[in-house]
Write a protein that holds these residues in place. Structure first.
Motif, PDB file in Angstrom:
ATOM      1  N   ILE A 267      -8.439-101.426 -69.764  1.00 55.04           N
ATOM      2  CA  ILE A 267      -9.466-102.169 -70.493  1.00 55.04           C
ATOM      3  C   ILE A 267     -10.443-102.820 -69.528  1.00 55.04           C
ATOM      4  CG2 ILE A 267      -9.841-104.215 -71.931  1.00 55.04           C
ATOM      5  CD1 ILE A 267      -7.298-103.468 -73.449  1.00 55.04           C
ATOM      6  N   GLY A 268      -9.909-103.335 -68.410  1.00 57.08           N
ATOM      7  CA  GLY A 268     -10.759-104.016 -67.453  1.00 57.08           C
ATOM      8  C   GLY A 268     -11.754-103.114 -66.741  1.00 57.08           C
ATOM      9  N   VAL A 269     -11.469-101.814 -66.644  1.00 61.63           N
ATOM     10  CA  VAL A 269     -12.374-100.919 -65.912  1.00 61.63           C
ATOM     11  C   VAL A 269     -13.146 -99.975 -66.826  1.00 61.63           C
ATOM     12  CG1 VAL A 269     -10.969-100.994 -63.828  1.00 61.63           C
ATOM     13  CG2 VAL A 269     -10.557 -99.208 -65.504  1.00 61.63           C
ATOM     14  N   MET A 270     -12.992-100.077 -68.131  1.00 66.67           N
ATOM     15  CA  MET A 270     -13.704 -99.162 -69.022  1.00 66.67           C
ATOM     16  C   MET A 270     -15.220 -99.380 -68.983  1.00 66.67           C
ATOM     17  SD  MET A 270     -11.850 -96.863 -70.203  1.00 66.67           S
ATOM     18  CE  MET A 270     -13.017 -96.150 -71.349  1.00 66.67           C
ATOM     19  N   PHE A 271     -15.647-100.610 -68.721  1.00 66.01           N
ATOM     20  CA  PHE A 271     -17.088-100.848 -68.616  1.00 66.01           C
ATOM     21  C   PHE A 271     -17.647-100.119 -67.395  1.00 66.01           C
ATOM     22  CE2 PHE A 271     -20.928-103.521 -67.887  1.00 66.01           C
ATOM     23  CZ  PHE A 271     -21.506-103.359 -69.140  1.00 66.01           C
ATOM     24  N   TYR A 272     -16.881-100.124 -66.296  1.00 60.95           N
ATOM     25  CA  TYR A 272     -17.272 -99.340 -65.122  1.00 60.95           C
ATOM     26  C   TYR A 272     -17.310 -97.851 -65.467  1.00 60.95           C
ATOM     27  CZ  TYR A 272     -15.854-103.511 -62.431  1.00 60.95           C
ATOM     28  OH  TYR A 272     -15.722-104.778 -61.932  1.00 60.95           O
ATOM     29  N   TYR A 273     -16.310 -97.390 -66.201  1.00 62.65           N
ATOM     30  CA  TYR A 273     -16.207 -95.975 -66.572  1.00 62.65           C
ATOM     31  C   TYR A 273     -17.428 -95.546 -67.390  1.00 62.65           C
ATOM     32  CZ  TYR A 273     -13.946 -91.665 -68.236  1.00 62.65           C
ATOM     33  OH  TYR A 273     -13.646 -90.347 -68.518  1.00 62.65           O
ATOM     34  N   PHE A 331      -8.517 -85.711 -67.030  1.00 64.75           N
ATOM     35  CA  PHE A 331      -9.015 -84.404 -66.610  1.00 64.75           C
ATOM     36  C   PHE A 331     -10.274 -83.965 -67.367  1.00 64.75           C
ATOM     37  CE2 PHE A 331      -4.548 -83.993 -65.194  1.00 64.75           C
ATOM     38  CZ  PHE A 331      -4.783 -83.658 -63.864  1.00 64.75           C
ATOM     39  N   PHE A 332     -10.393 -84.344 -68.661  1.00 63.24           N
ATOM     40  CA  PHE A 332     -11.469 -83.781 -69.483  1.00 63.24           C
ATOM     41  C   PHE A 332     -12.393 -84.819 -70.110  1.00 63.24           C
ATOM     42  CE2 PHE A 332      -7.654 -81.012 -69.955  1.00 63.24           C
ATOM     43  CZ  PHE A 332      -8.123 -79.929 -69.211  1.00 63.24           C
ATOM     44  N   GLY A 333     -12.105 -86.115 -69.961  1.00 59.04           N
ATOM     45  CA  GLY A 333     -12.870 -87.152 -70.665  1.00 59.04           C
ATOM     46  C   GLY A 333     -14.317 -87.240 -70.268  1.00 59.04           C
ATOM     47  N   GLN A 334     -14.639 -86.909 -69.009  1.00 64.05           N
ATOM     48  CA  GLN A 334     -16.003 -87.055 -68.546  1.00 64.05           C
ATOM     49  C   GLN A 334     -16.852 -85.813 -68.777  1.00 64.05           C
ATOM     50  OE1 GLN A 334     -13.228 -86.939 -66.821  1.00 64.05           O
ATOM     51  NE2 GLN A 334     -13.478 -86.174 -64.734  1.00 64.05           N
ATOM     52  N   SER A 416     -20.632 -93.664 -54.810  1.00 66.19           N
ATOM     53  CA  SER A 416     -20.222 -92.415 -54.173  1.00 66.19           C
ATOM     54  C   SER A 416     -19.275 -91.642 -55.084  1.00 66.19           C
ATOM     55  CB  SER A 416     -19.515 -92.704 -52.848  1.00 66.19           C
ATOM     56  OG  SER A 416     -18.291 -93.389 -53.081  1.00 66.19           O
ATOM     57  N   SER A 417     -19.117 -90.354 -54.814  1.00 65.86           N
ATOM     58  CA  SER A 417     -18.186 -89.538 -55.600  1.00 65.86           C
ATOM     59  C   SER A 417     -16.760 -90.045 -55.444  1.00 65.86           C
ATOM     60  CB  SER A 417     -18.281 -88.068 -55.164  1.00 65.86           C
ATOM     61  OG  SER A 417     -17.965 -87.935 -53.790  1.00 65.86           O
ATOM     62  N   SER A 418     -16.439 -90.580 -54.278  1.00 65.72           N
ATOM     63  CA  SER A 418     -15.112 -91.152 -54.062  1.00 65.72           C
ATOM     64  C   SER A 418     -14.892 -92.366 -54.962  1.00 65.72           C
ATOM     65  CB  SER A 418     -14.951 -91.557 -52.595  1.00 65.72           C
ATOM     66  OG  SER A 418     -13.718 -92.227 -52.388  1.00 65.72           O
ATOM     67  N   ALA A 419     -15.916 -93.231 -55.075  1.00 67.68           N
ATOM     68  CA  ALA A 419     -15.795 -94.413 -55.938  1.00 67.68           C
ATOM     69  C   ALA A 419     -15.620 -94.019 -57.400  1.00 67.68           C
ATOM     70  CB  ALA A 419     -17.030 -95.297 -55.776  1.00 67.68           C
ATOM     71  N   LEU A 420     -16.332 -92.960 -57.833  1.00 68.06           N
ATOM     72  CA  LEU A 420     -16.185 -92.484 -59.217  1.00 68.06           C
ATOM     73  C   LEU A 420     -14.777 -91.964 -59.461  1.00 68.06           C
ATOM     74  CD1 LEU A 420     -19.592 -90.625 -59.754  1.00 68.06           C
ATOM     75  CD2 LEU A 420     -18.987 -92.983 -60.340  1.00 68.06           C
ATOM     76  N   THR A 421     -14.216 -91.283 -58.458  1.00 73.33           N
ATOM     77  CA  THR A 421     -12.830 -90.820 -58.577  1.00 73.33           C
ATOM     78  C   THR A 421     -11.880 -92.000 -58.723  1.00 73.33           C
ATOM     79  OG1 THR A 421     -13.286 -88.831 -57.270  1.00 73.33           O
ATOM     80  CG2 THR A 421     -10.985 -89.535 -57.442  1.00 73.33           C
ATOM     81  N   GLY A 422     -12.128 -93.055 -57.942  1.00 76.09           N
ATOM     82  CA  GLY A 422     -11.290 -94.248 -58.039  1.00 76.09           C
ATOM     83  C   GLY A 422     -11.347 -94.892 -59.408  1.00 76.09           C
ATOM     84  N   ILE A 423     -12.539 -94.929 -59.999  1.00 74.90           N
ATOM     85  CA  ILE A 423     -12.673 -95.495 -61.346  1.00 74.90           C
ATOM     86  C   ILE A 423     -11.865 -94.672 -62.350  1.00 74.90           C
ATOM     87  CG2 ILE A 423     -14.298 -95.934 -63.229  1.00 74.90           C
ATOM     88  CD1 ILE A 423     -16.427 -96.537 -61.093  1.00 74.90           C
ATOM     89  N   ASN A 424     -11.959 -93.352 -62.257  1.00 68.70           N
ATOM     90  CA  ASN A 424     -11.231 -92.477 -63.181  1.00 68.70           C
ATOM     91  C   ASN A 424      -9.724 -92.631 -63.012  1.00 68.70           C
ATOM     92  OD1 ASN A 424     -10.937 -90.566 -65.200  1.00 68.70           O
ATOM     93  ND2 ASN A 424     -11.173 -88.822 -63.819  1.00 68.70           N
ATOM     94  N   ILE A 425      -9.265 -92.760 -61.781  1.00 70.89           N
ATOM     95  CA  ILE A 425      -7.832 -92.956 -61.531  1.00 70.89           C
ATOM     96  C   ILE A 425      -7.365 -94.277 -62.129  1.00 70.89           C
ATOM     97  CG2 ILE A 425      -6.134 -93.403 -59.719  1.00 70.89           C
ATOM     98  CD1 ILE A 425      -7.621 -91.372 -57.983  1.00 70.89           C
ATOM     99  N   ALA A 426      -8.141 -95.347 -61.884  1.00 68.97           N
ATOM    100  CA  ALA A 426      -7.759 -96.667 -62.390  1.00 68.97           C
ATOM    101  C   ALA A 426      -7.797 -96.724 -63.914  1.00 68.97           C
ATOM    102  CB  ALA A 426      -8.686 -97.733 -61.805  1.00 68.97           C
TER     103      ALA A 426
END
Length: 496
Positions: A267-273, A331-334, A416-426
Motif C-alpha cells: 500500500i505504501g508504494v502503490m503511489f510510486y507504482y 510479471f504482467f501488471g505493467q 532509472s530502470s533499476s529503480a523501477l524494478t525496485g518499485i515493482n519488487i517492493a
C-alpha cells in the motif's frame, strides 16, 4: 479482561439505533488518518521532503515499533481509567483534536536545509501521530465490548464499523490523487501531481473530516460494562504472560504479521507504482478502487463458508490465492492497464478472510480459558493489534529499503530502470512471498468447528456452575471446584 460487574452472564439490552449509527463515524474518520498515512506519507517523505528512502524507512520502523510496544500498556491503562464519561470515551473525545493536529504536522515540513534536520522533524511528528492514533483509535475499538454484553449486538456494531471503514476508503481512493493535483501551488507542479502545499492542504481537509467523526461517536455512545475491583487489580505482567502463553493466539499473530507485512508495504508504494511504472499518479484512484471493490465483494460473499469449510482452510485459500495474484501482477501488471485492474480486483477479492482472521481471536481466547481458566479478551485483541503495528512498521520500512537499494531518488524527474524494478519488487514480489509464508503458522491451527463447539459447550457449563456457587457465597476456589465437578457430571451423562 472486561466484564460487567452486574449480571455478568446475562445478555445486555439492545443498543439504541442512534448509538449504532454513531458508532460507525469514528471508523470513518479513523480511515482518513490511517489509510492516508499508509498510502501517502512515504511519498511525502521521499518526493516532497526529499528524505532519502532508507532514512524514511528507519523513521517508519522506529515509530511503528514504539507504537506497537505501547499498545499493551495503554490498553491496560485505559481499561482501568475512571471518569464521568467512562473508561474509553474520554480518550476518543479528547484525543481526537490532538490526533487531527498531529496529522497536519506529519505532512508539514518547515525546514528546507539538510536531510538530518528534516528527518528529525519527521521522526518526532510521526511518533507523536502514532501515539495519538493509539490513544483515540484503540479506545474507540474497545467501545463495542463495553456498550453491550450481547454477542449479536456486538456483531452488528462491528458490521456497522466496517461500513464506515469501506465508505471512507472508497472516497479517499478516488479523491486523494485529484485533491493533491488540484491544490498544487504552481503549474510546474502539475506534472508531478503534487507538491508541499497540496499535501498540507489535503491533509488539513482530512483532519477536519476526522475530528467531528470521532466526536460524534465519543459523545453519542454509552459505556454499560464496568470492571469489578478484583479485575482491576490483576497485574499487567500476569495478563501479558497469559496472552503470550496462548499458542493458538500466536498462530493468528504470526499469520497476520506475515500477511500484513506484505500488504502494508505494498500500500505504501502503490503511489510510486502508479506514478513511475504506470505513468500517472491519478491512476492511483482506479487501481486502488479496483482493489477495494474486490475486497468488499469477497468479504460479503465468502466468510460464511468458514463454518462449513473451516476457518483455517479459508485462511489458507485466501493467502495462497493472494500470493498467486501478486505474482501475476509482478510479471504482467505493467503491460496493460485493463489487465492490472482485473488483477487488482482479484487481489482484493482474495482478502475475503480478513473477518475470519479476527473471528479466530475469540476462539483462541475461549481455548485458553478452557485450558487454564484464565481469560484475557482485551489484551488478546491488543496483541493482534501489535502484529498489525509491527507489520506496518517492518513492511513499510522494508519497501523503502528495497527502493533505496535499487537507486530510487525522489528528487529526479526520471527514474532509472533499476529503480523501477525496485518499485515493482517492493509492490508485488515481496508481498507475494510473504503471503506464501503466512501459510506456515496456519498449519498449527487446531481449533476446527467441531472442537470449538465442544469447548464452548463445556465453558458454558463451567461458567454457570461458577456463577451459581458465587451467588451462594462460596469462595472462588470452591466455585471452580464445583464447576469442574459439573463438567465431569456432564461428560458422564453424555457418555451414558
Amino acid at each position: 479482561m472486561t466484564t460487567q460487574s452486574e449480571a455478568p452472564r446475562t445478555p445486555g439490552a439492545q443498543v439504541p439505533l442512534k448509538e449504532k449509527v454513531s458508532y460507525a463515524f469514528a471508523e470513518f474518520g479513523s480511515q482518513f488518518i490511517w489509510t492516508t498515512v499508509g498510502s501517502y506519507l512515504m511519498t511525502f517523505y521521499t518526493d516532497v521532503a526529499l528524505i532519502p528512502a532508507a532514512v524514511a524507512g528507519n523513521i517508519l520502523l522506529l515509530a511503528r515499533v514504539l507504537d506497537g510496544i505501547q499498545d499493551l500498556g495503554f490498553g491496560y491503562i485505559a481499561e482501568r481509567t475512571k471518569s464521568r464519561w467512562g473508561r474509553f470515551r474520554p480518550y476518543v473525545i479528547f484525543g481526537a483534536p490532538l490526533l487531527s493536529i498531529s496529522m497536519v504536522l506529519a505532512f508539514w515540513m518547515p525546514f528546507h536545509g539538510g536531510s538530518m534536520t528534516k528527518a528529525v522533524w519527521a521522526a518526532i511528528t510521526y511518533v507523536l501521530l502514532c501515539f495519538l492514533y493509539t490513544v483515540a483509535n484503540m479506545s474507540y475499538g474497545s467501545l463495542a465490548g463495553v456498550m453491550t454484553t450481547d454477542s449479536g449486538e456486538r456483531v452488528i456494531l462491528n458490521w456497522i464499523r466496517n461500513i464506515g471503514s469501506q465508505a471512507a476508503q472508497l472516497i479517499m481512493n478516488v479523491a486523494t490523487p485529484f485533491l493533491l493535483l488540484a491544490l498544487v501551488a504552481s503549474a510546474a507542479a502539475k506534472d508531478r501531481g503534487f507538491d508541499a502545499r497540496s499535501f498540507f492542504l489535503t491533509m488539513l481537509i482530512y483532519s477536519l473530516v476526522a475530528l467531528p467523526a470521532f466526536l460524534i461517536t465519543g459523545i453519542n455512545v454509552r459505556e454499560r460494562i464496568t470492571m469489578t475491583p478484583e479485575q482491576q487489580k490483576v497485574p499487567f505482567g500476569r495478563t501479558v504472560k497469559a496472552v503470550l502463553g496462548n499458542g493458538q493466539l500466536m498462530v493468528v499473530f504470526f499469520t497476520l504479521l506475515l500477511q500484513l507485512f506484505g500488504l502494508f508495504g505494498r500500500i505504501g508504494v502503490m503511489f510510486y507504482y502508479c506514478r513511475w511504472i504506470l505513468g500517472s499518479p491519478l491512476l492511483m484512484a482506479g487501481v486502488m478502487s479496483a482493489f477495494q471493490i474486490g475486497m468488499i465483494i469477497g468479504g460479503l460473499l465468502l466468510p460464511p463458508f468458514a463454518l462449513k469449510l473451516g476457518k483455517r482452510n479459508m485462511m489458507m485459500a485466501s493467502v495462497l490465492s493472494g500470493g498467486i495474484v501478486l505474482m501475476l501482477i509482478f510479471f504482467f501488471g505493467q503491460t496493460n492497464l485493463t489487465v492490472l485492474l482485473v488483477l487488482q480486483f482479484l487481489y482484493g477479492f482474495s482478502g475475503f478472510a480478513s473477518p475470519i482472521a479476527l473471528s479466530m481471536v475469540p476462539d483462541a481466547v475461549d481455548y485458553y480459558e478452557h485450558k487454564t481458566g484464565i481469560r484475557a479478551d482485551g489484551t488478546s485483541y491488543a496483541t493482534v493489534s501489535l502484529s498489525t503495528k509491527f507489520a506496518n512498521a517492518i513492511g513499510g520500512a522494508f519497501a523503502l529499503y528495497i527502493m533505496g537499494w535499487f537507486g530510487y531518488n525522489g528528487a529526479l524527474d526520471v527514474q532509472s530502470s533499476s529503480a523501477l524494478t525496485g518499485i515493482n519488487i517492493a509492490a508485488n514480489l515481496v508481498p507475494a512471498i510473504m503471503s506464501f509464508l503466512a501459510l506456515v503458522p496456519l498449519l498449527f491451527w487446531k481449533l476446527d468447528t467441531k472442537t470449538m463447539a465442544r469447548i464452548s459447550a463445556e465453558l458454558e457449563v463451567k461458567r454457570a456452575a461458577q456463577a451459581e456457587a458465587l451467588a451462594e457465597g462460596k469462595s472462588l476456589d470452591e466455585a471452580e471446584a464445583l464447576a469442574e465437578h459439573a463438567l465431569e457430571e456432564g461428560d458422564s451423562s453424555g457418555r451414558a
